[in-house]
Design a protein around this motif. Structure first.
Motif, PDB file in Angstrom:
ATOM      1  N   ARG A 173       0.823  -1.218   0.000  1.00 58.55           N
ATOM      2  CA  ARG A 173       0.000   0.000   0.000  1.00 58.55           C
ATOM      3  C   ARG A 173       0.855   1.265   0.000  1.00 58.55           C
ATOM      4  O   ARG A 173       0.596   2.211  -0.719  1.00 58.55           O
ATOM      5  CB  ARG A 173      -0.897   0.009   1.250  1.00 58.55           C
ATOM      6  CG  ARG A 173      -2.209  -0.691   1.060  1.00 58.55           C
ATOM      7  CD  ARG A 173      -2.920  -0.734   2.387  1.00 58.55           C
ATOM      8  NE  ARG A 173      -3.234   0.616   2.847  1.00 58.55           N
ATOM      9  CZ  ARG A 173      -4.439   1.162   2.765  1.00 58.55           C
ATOM     10  NH1 ARG A 173      -5.430   0.474   2.273  1.00 58.55           N
ATOM     11  NH2 ARG A 173      -4.645   2.384   3.188  1.00 58.55           N
ATOM     12  N   ARG A 174       1.903   1.236   0.840  1.00 62.93           N
ATOM     13  CA  ARG A 174       2.747   2.422   0.993  1.00 62.93           C
ATOM     14  C   ARG A 174       3.469   2.758  -0.316  1.00 62.93           C
ATOM     15  O   ARG A 174       3.476   3.896  -0.761  1.00 62.93           O
ATOM     16  CB  ARG A 174       3.752   2.155   2.113  1.00 62.93           C
ATOM     17  CG  ARG A 174       4.732   3.270   2.343  1.00 62.93           C
ATOM     18  CD  ARG A 174       5.659   2.948   3.518  1.00 62.93           C
ATOM     19  NE  ARG A 174       6.710   3.922   3.604  1.00 62.93           N
ATOM     20  CZ  ARG A 174       7.832   3.857   2.900  1.00 62.93           C
ATOM     21  NH1 ARG A 174       8.041   2.854   2.073  1.00 62.93           N
ATOM     22  NH2 ARG A 174       8.743   4.801   3.016  1.00 62.93           N
ATOM     23  N   SER A 175       4.064   1.727  -0.966  1.00 61.55           N
ATOM     24  CA  SER A 175       4.831   2.031  -2.177  1.00 61.55           C
ATOM     25  C   SER A 175       3.909   2.414  -3.338  1.00 61.55           C
ATOM     26  O   SER A 175       4.286   3.208  -4.197  1.00 61.55           O
ATOM     27  CB  SER A 175       5.764   0.890  -2.546  1.00 61.55           C
ATOM     28  OG  SER A 175       5.030  -0.249  -2.861  1.00 61.55           O
ATOM     29  N   GLU A 207      16.526   5.557   5.518  1.00 56.58           N
ATOM     30  CA  GLU A 207      16.666   6.081   6.878  1.00 56.58           C
ATOM     31  C   GLU A 207      15.765   7.299   7.047  1.00 56.58           C
ATOM     32  O   GLU A 207      16.193   8.340   7.523  1.00 56.58           O
ATOM     33  CB  GLU A 207      18.132   6.452   7.123  1.00 56.58           C
ATOM     34  CG  GLU A 207      18.541   6.385   8.562  1.00 56.58           C
ATOM     35  CD  GLU A 207      19.820   7.158   8.797  1.00 56.58           C
ATOM     36  OE1 GLU A 207      20.820   6.515   9.102  1.00 56.58           O
ATOM     37  OE2 GLU A 207      19.815   8.382   8.665  1.00 56.58           O
ATOM     38  N   ALA A 208      14.551   7.188   6.562  1.00 55.80           N
ATOM     39  CA  ALA A 208      13.520   8.244   6.609  1.00 55.80           C
ATOM     40  C   ALA A 208      13.750   9.326   5.561  1.00 55.80           C
ATOM     41  O   ALA A 208      14.877   9.701   5.266  1.00 55.80           O
ATOM     42  CB  ALA A 208      13.398   8.852   7.979  1.00 55.80           C
ATOM     43  N   GLY A 209      12.644   9.796   5.013  1.00 52.50           N
ATOM     44  CA  GLY A 209      12.723  10.826   3.983  1.00 52.50           C
ATOM     45  C   GLY A 209      13.009  10.242   2.614  1.00 52.50           C
ATOM     46  O   GLY A 209      13.534  10.928   1.731  1.00 52.50           O
ATOM     47  N   THR A 210      12.628   8.984   2.395  1.00 49.30           N
ATOM     48  CA  THR A 210      12.983   8.364   1.112  1.00 49.30           C
ATOM     49  C   THR A 210      12.135   8.887  -0.040  1.00 49.30           C
ATOM     50  O   THR A 210      12.590   8.917  -1.172  1.00 49.30           O
ATOM     51  CB  THR A 210      12.855   6.829   1.172  1.00 49.30           C
ATOM     52  OG1 THR A 210      11.549   6.502   1.609  1.00 49.30           O
ATOM     53  CG2 THR A 210      13.882   6.223   2.097  1.00 49.30           C
ATOM     54  N   ARG A 211      10.884   9.302   0.242  1.00 50.56           N
ATOM     55  CA  ARG A 211      10.072   9.819  -0.879  1.00 50.56           C
ATOM     56  C   ARG A 211      10.664  11.145  -1.352  1.00 50.56           C
ATOM     57  O   ARG A 211      10.705  11.422  -2.558  1.00 50.56           O
ATOM     58  CB  ARG A 211       8.601   9.948  -0.483  1.00 50.56           C
ATOM     59  CG  ARG A 211       8.254  11.048   0.474  1.00 50.56           C
ATOM     60  CD  ARG A 211       6.900  10.882   1.063  1.00 50.56           C
ATOM     61  NE  ARG A 211       6.838   9.712   1.937  1.00 50.56           N
ATOM     62  CZ  ARG A 211       5.720   9.095   2.276  1.00 50.56           C
ATOM     63  NH1 ARG A 211       4.576   9.531   1.848  1.00 50.56           N
ATOM     64  NH2 ARG A 211       5.741   8.052   3.080  1.00 50.56           N
TER      65      ARG A 211
HETATM   66  N1  UDP Z   1      10.472   2.012   6.901  1.00 50.86           N
HETATM   67  C1  UDP Z   1      10.742   0.713   7.244  1.00 50.86           C
HETATM   68  N2  UDP Z   1       9.989  -0.299   6.692  1.00 50.86           N
HETATM   69  C2  UDP Z   1       8.978  -0.048   5.800  1.00 50.86           C
HETATM   70  C3  UDP Z   1       8.712   1.275   5.469  1.00 50.86           C
HETATM   71  C4  UDP Z   1       9.481   2.283   6.018  1.00 50.86           C
HETATM   72  O1  UDP Z   1      11.655   0.467   8.032  1.00 50.86           O
HETATM   73  O2  UDP Z   1       8.326  -1.001   5.324  1.00 50.86           O
HETATM   74  C5  UDP Z   1      11.322   3.095   7.450  1.00 50.86           C
HETATM   75  C6  UDP Z   1      12.294   3.600   6.407  1.00 50.86           C
HETATM   76  O3  UDP Z   1      13.535   3.897   7.006  1.00 50.86           O
HETATM   77  C7  UDP Z   1      11.626   4.872   5.949  1.00 50.86           C
HETATM   78  C8  UDP Z   1      11.041   5.371   7.249  1.00 50.86           C
HETATM   79  O4  UDP Z   1      10.552   4.199   7.861  1.00 50.86           O
HETATM   80  O5  UDP Z   1      12.537   5.770   5.349  1.00 50.86           O
HETATM   81  C9  UDP Z   1       9.963   6.386   7.119  1.00 50.86           C
HETATM   82  O6  UDP Z   1       8.952   5.920   6.273  1.00 50.86           O
HETATM   83  P1  UDP Z   1       7.824   6.867   5.723  1.00 50.86           P
HETATM   84  O7  UDP Z   1       6.658   5.994   5.370  1.00 50.86           O
HETATM   85  O8  UDP Z   1       7.602   7.996   6.671  1.00 50.86           O
HETATM   86  O9  UDP Z   1       8.405   7.411   4.340  1.00 50.86           O
HETATM   87  P2  UDP Z   1       9.711   8.281   4.032  1.00 50.86           P
HETATM   88  O10 UDP Z   1       9.966   9.185   5.209  1.00 50.86           O
HETATM   89  O11 UDP Z   1      10.832   7.307   3.812  1.00 50.86           O
HETATM   90  O12 UDP Z   1       9.366   9.025   2.799  1.00 50.86           O
END
Ligand code: UDP
Length: 261
Positions: A95-97, A132-136
């Protein structure tokens, strides 16, 4: 977000767990044109995030019923490698991706001159190798460099960065622990030249003033990241020019030698 654990996200001097100040970005490195077989590509490191972006197209859209006679389809696929996070990520879309792929496609489509390429598709693959967070935000920033590297006509690049709130303070660019245990996370993306916002999400709570404070901080940071993107592209094209010059010189030398003989 906001889970109750005993982790101090900010010390008395306002330093965060990695020593950053409230308005400091993690270190960022961008390189354009890293993949031979893609039309355009980029590699980006942003703190602990390691991301590859590859662009293919514009190419004929298949199956044909997906073709739009008025413009190109922009399809972005965000994918997290199984080994990119601490607890192994189950491979394949979730769902997230699917959500992230959709919002990134929409943001990128906004800057691409899609009407110049009817019936085609522009495919953008974002591979998260380490998260490590902030991947989008990092993925989007890398993808727009890869699009420029592919020579796809665009209004401008897109720059993305998040702000949030930890220990009651508005801060820039959350890292993993801050994302997990902070009070808010607001990823945003802009078109730097016009300052139009093309992506804005919010997890947690902020007051209007806090939001404004974070927004202006993130806007400023985006302008700095924009500089890094442009530098990566400049470097990529100057290398091509250098190589061409080298080739021309070699050919000239060879011609002279032939004349002497
Ligand atoms: N994360 C994880 N497993 C997952 C999804 C996310 O460990 O299945 C971690 C990952 O390090 C990611 C962070 O949680 O960068 C924050 O995820 P978020 O959904 O807030 O998206 P992001 O900040 O990466 O855009």
């Amino acid at each position: 977000m906001g889970e109750n654990i005993d982790l101090k996200l900010m010390d008395e001097e306002g330093r965060r767990i990695d020593g950053r100040k409230f308005d400091e970005l993690r270190p960022i490195k961008i390189e354009a044109n890293v993949l031979k077989r893609a039309d355009g590509s980029a590699y980006l490191e942003w703190g602990g995030n390691k991301i590859l972006a590859a662009v293919y197209g514009p190419r004929e859209a298949h199956p044909r019923h997906l073709q739009d006679p008025t413009k190109a389809r922009v399809q972005c696929r965000y994918n997290m490698a199984a080994f990119s996070v601490m607890d192994r990520k189950r491979p394949g879309p979730d769902r997230r991706s699917v959500e992230i792929s959709k919002i990134l496609s929409e943001a990128l489509e906004y800057v691409i001159f899609t009407e110049q390429f009817p019936r085609t598709t522009i495919d953008i693959f974002i591979e998260i190798l380490q998260a490590e967070a902030g991947t989008r935000c990092s993925g989007l920033t890398a993808a727009s460099v890869a699009l420029a590297d592919a020579g796809i006509p665009m209004r401008d690049l897109i720059v993305s960065c998040a702000f949030g709130k930890i220990a009651g303070k508005v801060v820039l660019d959350l890292r993993k622990e801050e994302d997990n245990f902070g009070e808010a996370d607001v990823p945003l993306a802009i078109v730097p030249r016009t300052e139009e916002i093309v992506l804005l999400q919010m997890d947690g709570h902020l007051t209007t003033n806090e939001f404004q404070e974070g927004l202006s901080m993130a806007m400023k940071a985006c302008k700095n990241i924009y500089g890094l993107q442009r530098e990566a592209l400049r470097k990529r094209y100057s290398t091509v020019i250098d190589k061409n010059e080298e080739k021309e010189k070699k050919e000239e030398k060879k011609e002279k030698e032939e004349v002497v003989q």
